[in-house]
Write a protein that holds these residues in place. Sequence first.
Motif, PDB file in Angstrom:
ATOM      1  N   LEU A  88      -8.478  61.184  91.196  1.00  5.27           N
ATOM      2  CA  LEU A  88      -8.979  61.199  89.827  1.00  5.27           C
ATOM      3  C   LEU A  88      -9.228  62.637  89.398  1.00  5.27           C
ATOM      4  O   LEU A  88      -9.895  63.394  90.115  1.00  5.27           O
ATOM      5  N   VAL A  89      -8.699  62.993  88.234  1.00  6.37           N
ATOM      6  CA  VAL A  89      -8.921  64.318  87.643  1.00  6.37           C
ATOM      7  C   VAL A  89      -9.550  64.105  86.273  1.00  6.37           C
ATOM      8  O   VAL A  89      -8.972  63.424  85.414  1.00  6.37           O
ATOM      9  N   ALA A  90     -10.738  64.665  86.056  1.00  4.35           N
ATOM     10  CA  ALA A  90     -11.449  64.493  84.785  1.00  4.35           C
ATOM     11  C   ALA A  90     -11.888  65.861  84.273  1.00  4.35           C
ATOM     12  O   ALA A  90     -12.491  66.641  85.008  1.00  4.35           O
ATOM     13  N   THR A  91     -11.590  66.142  83.007  1.00  8.32           N
ATOM     14  CA  THR A  91     -11.879  67.441  82.409  1.00  8.32           C
ATOM     15  C   THR A  91     -12.598  67.248  81.092  1.00  8.32           C
ATOM     16  O   THR A  91     -12.134  66.489  80.224  1.00  8.32           O
ATOM     17  N   GLY A  92     -13.727  67.936  80.924  1.00  6.21           N
ATOM     18  CA  GLY A  92     -14.485  67.833  79.686  1.00  6.21           C
ATOM     19  C   GLY A  92     -13.894  68.684  78.579  1.00  6.21           C
ATOM     20  O   GLY A  92     -13.160  69.646  78.818  1.00  6.21           O
ATOM     21  N   GLY A  93     -14.227  68.332  77.348  1.00  4.14           N
ATOM     22  CA  GLY A  93     -13.781  69.105  76.193  1.00  4.14           C
ATOM     23  C   GLY A  93     -14.436  70.477  76.157  1.00  4.14           C
ATOM     24  O   GLY A  93     -15.546  70.667  76.665  1.00  4.14           O
ATOM     25  N   ILE A  94     -13.774  71.442  75.524  1.00  6.34           N
ATOM     26  CA  ILE A  94     -14.246  72.825  75.552  1.00  6.34           C
ATOM     27  C   ILE A  94     -15.544  73.029  74.774  1.00  6.34           C
ATOM     28  O   ILE A  94     -16.187  74.070  74.886  1.00  6.34           O
ATOM     29  N   GLY A  95     -15.971  72.021  74.019  1.00  5.84           N
ATOM     30  CA  GLY A  95     -17.200  72.158  73.243  1.00  5.84           C
ATOM     31  C   GLY A  95     -18.451  71.786  74.003  1.00  5.84           C
ATOM     32  O   GLY A  95     -19.527  71.696  73.402  1.00  5.84           O
ATOM     33  N   GLY A  96     -18.354  71.547  75.338  1.00  3.67           N
ATOM     34  CA  GLY A  96     -19.557  71.281  76.109  1.00  3.67           C
ATOM     35  C   GLY A  96     -19.577  69.969  76.850  1.00  3.67           C
ATOM     36  O   GLY A  96     -20.633  69.543  77.319  1.00  3.67           O
ATOM     37  N   GLY A  97     -18.444  69.311  76.999  1.00  3.41           N
ATOM     38  CA  GLY A  97     -18.404  68.036  77.691  1.00  3.41           C
ATOM     39  C   GLY A  97     -18.329  68.183  79.193  1.00  3.41           C
ATOM     40  O   GLY A  97     -17.711  69.126  79.712  1.00  3.41           O
ATOM     41  N   ALA A  98     -18.980  67.260  79.907  1.00  2.00           N
ATOM     42  CA  ALA A  98     -18.846  67.217  81.365  1.00  2.00           C
ATOM     43  C   ALA A  98     -17.477  66.646  81.728  1.00  2.00           C
ATOM     44  O   ALA A  98     -16.826  65.982  80.911  1.00  2.00           O
ATOM     45  N   GLY A  99     -17.066  66.897  82.973  1.00  2.00           N
ATOM     46  CA  GLY A  99     -15.846  66.246  83.424  1.00  2.00           C
ATOM     47  C   GLY A  99     -16.045  64.742  83.469  1.00  2.00           C
ATOM     48  O   GLY A  99     -15.280  63.970  82.882  1.00  2.00           O
ATOM     49  N   ILE A 100     -17.114  64.309  84.158  1.00  2.00           N
ATOM     50  CA  ILE A 100     -17.526  62.901  84.212  1.00  2.00           C
ATOM     51  C   ILE A 100     -19.003  62.857  83.897  1.00  2.00           C
ATOM     52  O   ILE A 100     -19.804  63.516  84.572  1.00  2.00           O
ATOM     53  N   GLY A 101     -19.405  62.129  82.880  1.00  2.00           N
ATOM     54  CA  GLY A 101     -20.823  62.020  82.564  1.00  2.00           C
ATOM     55  C   GLY A 101     -21.095  62.105  81.084  1.00  2.00           C
ATOM     56  O   GLY A 101     -20.630  61.270  80.307  1.00  2.00           O
ATOM     57  N   GLY A 102     -21.837  63.151  80.691  1.00  2.00           N
ATOM     58  CA  GLY A 102     -22.321  63.213  79.326  1.00  2.00           C
ATOM     59  C   GLY A 102     -21.558  64.174  78.443  1.00  2.00           C
ATOM     60  O   GLY A 102     -20.939  65.136  78.900  1.00  2.00           O
ATOM     61  N   ALA A 103     -21.602  63.893  77.161  1.00  2.00           N
ATOM     62  CA  ALA A 103     -21.131  64.846  76.166  1.00  2.00           C
ATOM     63  C   ALA A 103     -22.162  65.961  76.043  1.00  2.00           C
ATOM     64  O   ALA A 103     -23.228  65.924  76.677  1.00  2.00           O
ATOM     65  N   ALA A 104     -21.860  66.976  75.253  1.00  2.00           N
ATOM     66  CA  ALA A 104     -22.834  68.036  75.020  1.00  2.00           C
ATOM     67  C   ALA A 104     -24.142  67.424  74.521  1.00  2.00           C
ATOM     68  O   ALA A 104     -24.147  66.581  73.632  1.00  2.00           O
ATOM     69  N   GLY A 105     -25.263  67.810  75.152  1.00  2.00           N
ATOM     70  CA  GLY A 105     -26.567  67.300  74.769  1.00  2.00           C
ATOM     71  C   GLY A 105     -26.971  66.018  75.464  1.00  2.00           C
ATOM     72  O   GLY A 105     -28.045  65.480  75.209  1.00  2.00           O
ATOM     73  N   SER A 106     -26.122  65.488  76.355  1.00  2.00           N
ATOM     74  CA  SER A 106     -26.430  64.250  77.079  1.00  2.00           C
ATOM     75  C   SER A 106     -26.430  64.521  78.570  1.00  2.00           C
ATOM     76  O   SER A 106     -25.641  65.331  79.066  1.00  2.00           O
ATOM     77  N   ASN A 107     -27.338  63.844  79.319  1.00  2.00           N
ATOM     78  CA  ASN A 107     -27.497  64.192  80.733  1.00  2.00           C
ATOM     79  C   ASN A 107     -26.593  63.419  81.686  1.00  2.00           C
ATOM     80  O   ASN A 107     -26.517  63.734  82.861  1.00  2.00           O
ATOM     81  N   GLY A 108     -25.882  62.403  81.237  1.00  2.00           N
ATOM     82  CA  GLY A 108     -24.905  61.733  82.093  1.00  2.00           C
ATOM     83  C   GLY A 108     -25.491  61.097  83.338  1.00  2.00           C
ATOM     84  O   GLY A 108     -24.967  61.272  84.443  1.00  2.00           O
ATOM     85  N   SER A 109     -26.531  60.309  83.191  1.00  2.00           N
ATOM     86  CA  SER A 109     -27.214  59.689  84.332  1.00  2.00           C
ATOM     87  C   SER A 109     -26.613  58.335  84.694  1.00  2.00           C
ATOM     88  O   SER A 109     -25.795  57.775  83.961  1.00  2.00           O
ATOM     89  N   ASP A 110     -27.049  57.810  85.878  1.00  2.00           N
ATOM     90  CA  ASP A 110     -26.709  56.464  86.349  1.00  2.00           C
ATOM     91  C   ASP A 110     -25.206  56.256  86.490  1.00  2.00           C
ATOM     92  O   ASP A 110     -24.624  55.279  85.992  1.00  2.00           O
ATOM     93  N   ILE A 111     -24.563  57.162  87.212  1.00  2.00           N
ATOM     94  CA  ILE A 111     -23.133  57.074  87.482  1.00  2.00           C
ATOM     95  C   ILE A 111     -22.907  57.089  88.991  1.00  2.00           C
ATOM     96  O   ILE A 111     -23.458  57.926  89.703  1.00  2.00           O
ATOM     97  N   THR A 112     -22.114  56.143  89.472  1.00  2.00           N
ATOM     98  CA  THR A 112     -21.760  56.071  90.892  1.00  2.00           C
ATOM     99  C   THR A 112     -20.265  56.319  91.040  1.00  2.00           C
ATOM    100  O   THR A 112     -19.464  55.763  90.289  1.00  2.00           O
ATOM    101  N   ILE A 113     -19.892  57.164  92.013  1.00  2.00           N
ATOM    102  CA  ILE A 113     -18.481  57.458  92.279  1.00  2.00           C
ATOM    103  C   ILE A 113     -18.237  57.257  93.767  1.00  2.00           C
ATOM    104  O   ILE A 113     -18.928  57.855  94.596  1.00  2.00           O
ATOM    105  N   LYS A 114     -17.246  56.419  94.118  1.00  2.00           N
ATOM    106  CA  LYS A 114     -17.023  56.137  95.531  1.00  2.00           C
ATOM    107  C   LYS A 114     -15.573  55.744  95.814  1.00  2.00           C
ATOM    108  O   LYS A 114     -14.838  55.314  94.924  1.00  2.00           O
ATOM    109  N   ASN A 115     -15.190  55.931  97.074  1.00  2.00           N
ATOM    110  CA  ASN A 115     -13.935  55.437  97.656  1.00  2.00           C
ATOM    111  C   ASN A 115     -12.680  56.170  97.213  1.00  2.00           C
ATOM    112  O   ASN A 115     -11.568  55.717  97.520  1.00  2.00           O
ATOM    113  N   PHE A 116     -12.785  57.280  96.525  1.00  2.00           N
ATOM    114  CA  PHE A 116     -11.600  58.040  96.144  1.00  2.00           C
ATOM    115  C   PHE A 116     -11.118  58.904  97.299  1.00  2.00           C
ATOM    116  O   PHE A 116     -11.912  59.401  98.107  1.00  2.00           O
TER     117      PHE A 116
END
Length: 260
Positions: free
Chosen positions: A204-232
């Motif tokens: 899995l390859v995930a890339t955030g937008g140049i305006g402040g996005g995380a790769g996986i999680g939150g947009a700019a201003g958001s903390n991106g909580s409660d995410i589980t990643i496994k088995n990759f």
Amino acid sequence: MTSKPRLLLCMVLTLSLALLPLPAAAADEPTPEGKVAATGEPVPSAEAGGRDAVHVSDQQGSEIVVEDFVLSNANSDGLAPKSPKDYEVVSLDGGHYILKLKSDYPFAIGMANGVSSTATGSIVIADGGPSKVVFDNVRIQLNDNADQAPQRSALAYEATSSGAVAVLEFNGTCEMKGSGSSAGIQKSFKESRLSLEGGAGSALVATGGIGGGAGIGGAAGSNGSDITIKNFTSVTAQGAAGAAGIGGGARGGRPQNNNL
């Protein structure tokens, strides 16, 4: 003497019939928007801004092609999803669009035949949408030029209900690149939980937008909580400046309850 009036009467009747208007040819019945015409060609939807909202390969079969994606039943035991009950296509400016998953149909999503990746389509799992989605070699690489493309995540989970959980399974190599201030794979609301799970040999390859996005999680201003990643086999997540690879967007604060 009697034959002349009869001849005149016949001539009058013949002339009268000739002057009667011919019945109009039966018009073809209109095909409702979102349906497939008898020719097999898709009918543009007004709600989709004139785009061919549904490109159908097999309306009654096990899969259906929708824009750049092919949708099928992950359980391999049912018909393809239906629009607008299970999904809809939302048209954006410049030929861009969002594939919105609306029901708890067991979606499996891949790229349409001949399509290796898309720079115009993105996917949103709506509130009340599926609790599990399977992605097979899906590649979404959104244009990150704000002058040319709408700003949005490649894949967004938008459940707002407290305790809502979605499991996203990724098979093969999947790439998700967001644009603007959005994450590549985004959990939009703090009330829900999101689990990303890899199949055998998955990358899995995930890339955030140049305006402040995380790769996986939150947009700019958001903390991106409660995410589980496994088995990759491998996960590559890159955020924009000030954003996490996995977690919060720029200025989003520290994430909580993430399990990596």
